[in-house]
Write an enzyme that holds these catalytic residues in place. Structure first.
Site: not given
Ligand code: G6P
Length: 590
Positions: A2, A27, A73, A97-98, A465, A468, A585
């Site tokens: 979001c 995001r 999202w 958002n939230g 990876k 994803e 993200k």
């Molecule tokens: C999401 C992202 C990942 C990331 C994780 C933790 O799942 O898609 O790429 O590793 O969050 O995020 P952060 O910002 O806390 O590293």
């Protein structure tokens, strides 16, 4: 996860809202919408899918100077236009958002007062609540209406509100979800993070929990508990950048390539920050908390710290840590690792750790993010803006910082700088031709990753990876666990990728590879050059040699071919590499 934007000022609002939403695309979202005042009327436009779809529906000739926008999202209810934001009830229009945790209770209450809900969202309930409070308390100023709403809403929220009767104002309210107000010249911007409007202003108010902001054309005021309070305007300097893809087709490739160039920068910048660190030796326990890729970096950190220092380190998935017995006290150092600095679970762990008297240290990429502001100490990883959802350079920067911490506190006081040759070695792995491997992988349903000890952790990240961005099911197993179950999954041509970087486990992992090869697996072996005298060529189908390395640089080097295998496989499948389906993200809800 979001994205929220808002604008009030002299310029036309629609292009500004769309620009901001595009900057927040990283995001993660599945629908988008805007609301804006046009000739005293609030106009709404929404669409599912990419922002381009929303743009197609917009009439840019409609003049407007105040508006809000949102990328959703989906959490409560499917991806539909109806469920997309903004939501409008009575005179109130909001984006959110939230997660409103008590929305079902509130919904029932509001239904009994005559509200009819059209969506499955928690946001529509928050909108109705604000409308109801306003309608039934005509003497209350809008700030007080929002303050009353805050008392009733449980959960996390960043909300921007437009009110039909107040065409010269935007209201914002925030609890546990990020929100900033950018200050321009006779114009104000609202956004989930700085990146939305960095080219418009570098001056920001970062809203804190339970604060309400009111912006008009020429003023901004911040309230807490209904009382006007002073605020600090933070001026950002070079710490933040607007990311571009450059010559690359995808951000992910750009970010993978950047890793070799960033090493030198990290070296200098880390040592600049070193002075500000807590004395790690004064703690009895070190806990690392993180999610996703950052959690894998934490596991590497555990390995490096325990191997080279006298600390015992435990690593926890943040969403679990909060609900288990965790022995937190003043003798505990909690290290929170997070690229975004906004991950809701990691943030909640930090707050809990602080409440219980522990010291908190953040290893964070995004400058001034929520976690960076809450922790007692912070080390910035300086990976720069990472846009691709699948984290690459942020991961290596986290591993790098943890390696330097281990070097700093190592028990054998030998001086090493193992990182100098890393850029050349990374570049060598970039040049490898991955096409034969990719041809074998891209149509498969399952791919397995094997390793022992630190290599197992690198494989967890390699496997993450792949899943994803390619949507291929993949799992990483400790090579020694194969015989305890996973080997039953191996059939003719099942791809197995194995990593060997340590002499002491090499022979055992090679035996495990032989076991899967004997059952028909297609084996890709990634092995450090010179680690074994000779390898039986029959035990693999493809081999990638990692340049000779040491334990500090090895996890950085090992991840490069795994990132590239994932990238090229997703490319071969023609997928949206930077924005994989369903993923966000920045995960700002728990
Ligand atoms: C999401 C992202 C990942 C990331 C994780 C933790 O799942 O898609 O790429 O590793 O969050 O995020 P952060 O910002 O806390 O590293």
């Amino acid at each position: 996860m979001c994205g929220i934007v808002g604008y009030i000022g002299k310029r036309q609002v629609l292009p500004i809202l769309i620009k901001g939403l595009k900057r927040l695309e990283y995001r993660g979202y599945d629908s988008a919408g805007v609301a804006f005042f046009h000739q005293e009327e609030i106009k709404l436009q929404k669409s599912v899918g990419r922002i381009q779809e929303l743009e197609k529906k917009l009439d840019y000739s409609l003049s407007s100077h105040i508006g809000i926008g949102h990328t959703r999202w989906a959490t409560h209810g499917k991806v539909t236009i109806m469920n997309s934001h903004p939501h409008q009830i009575g005179k109130i229009t909001i984006v959110h958002n939230g997660i409103i945790e008590n929305y079902l209770t509130l919904k029932k209450e509001l239904e009994s007062k005559g509200y009819l809900f059209q969506t499955e969202t928690d946001t529509e309930v928050a909108c109705a609540l604000i409308d109801w409070i306003k309608k039934n308390n005509s003497s209350l100023k809008m700030v007080d209406v929002l303050n009353e709403a805050m008392k009733k809403l449980k959960g996390s929220y960043a909300i921007v509100v437009m009110v039909q009767d107040e065409q010269d104002k935007l209201y914002v309210m925030k609890k546990e979800s990020p929100l900033v107000i950018g200050i321009g010249k006779e114009e104000y911007f609202v956004a989930s993070d700085f990146s939305a409007y960095l080219d418009d202003t570098k001056d920001y108010i970062i809203l804190e929990d339970n604060e309400i902001g009111v912006t008009s054309m020429d003023n901004v005021s911040i309230y807490q508990n209904g009382i006007l309070k002073d605020y600090v305007v933070k001026t950002l300097n070079e710490e933040v950048e607007i990311a571009t893809k450059g010559e690359q087709e995808h951000y992910m490739m750009k970010e993978i390539k950047e890793q070799s160039q960033l090493i030198q920068k990290w070296n200098t910048l880390y040592f600049d920050q070193k002075e500000k660190l807590p004395d790690i030796t004064s703690y009895q326990r070190i806990h690392i908390v993180a999610c996703g890729t950052a959690y894998h970096a934490g596991l590497i950190g555990k390995y490096l710290l325990e191997k080279n220092t006298d600390f015992e380190v435990n690593v926890y998935v943040a969403s679990e840590y909060r609900y288990q017995k965790n022995f937190l006290d003043k003798n505990t150092l909690v290290i929170a690792i997070s690229q975004s600095g906004e991950t809701a679970d990691t943030l909640a762990c930090v707050k809990m750790a602080k409440e219980k008297g522990a010291t908190t240290l953040g290893i964070i990429n995004v400058y001034n993010s929520s976690i960076a502001r809450v922790v007692d100490f912070v080390i910035y990883t300086h990976a720069g803006c990472e846009v691709a959802v699948a984290s690459t350079k942020a991961y290596t920067s986290q591993v790098y910082v943890l390696g330097l911490l281990a070097l700093e506190y190592q028990s054998k006081k030998e001086k090493k700088n193992t990182y100098q040759e890393l850029p050349v070695k990374i570049n060598k792995l970039m040049e490898y031709d991955y096409s034969t491997i990719v041809k074998h992988l891209y149509q498969k349903k399952d791919i397995f990753y094997l390793g022992r000890n630190i290599d197992y952790v690198s494989m967890l990240e390699g496997s993450l990876k792949l899943k994803e961005i390619t949507y291929i099911h993949s799992e990483s197993f400790p090579a020694g666990e194969l015989k305890h179950g996973p080997i039953s999954l191996i059939e003719e041509d099942t791809p197995v990728i194995a990593l060997i970087t340590h002499e002491e486990t090499a022979a055992k992992t090679i035996s495990n590879i032989k076991e899967v090869k004997a059952r028909g697996a297609y084996v890709v072996l990634i092995i450090e050059d010179g680690i074994v005298d000779s390898i039986d060529k029959n035990c693999y189908d493809e081999v990638i040699y990692l340049p000779k390395t040491d334990e500090y640089t090895c996890p950085i080097l090992s991840i490069i071919p795994l990132q590239l295998i994932a990238y090229y496989t997703a490319k071969k499948k023609n997928l949206d590499i930077d924005k994989p389906r369903n993923l966000a993200k920045s995960v700002t809800v728990e």
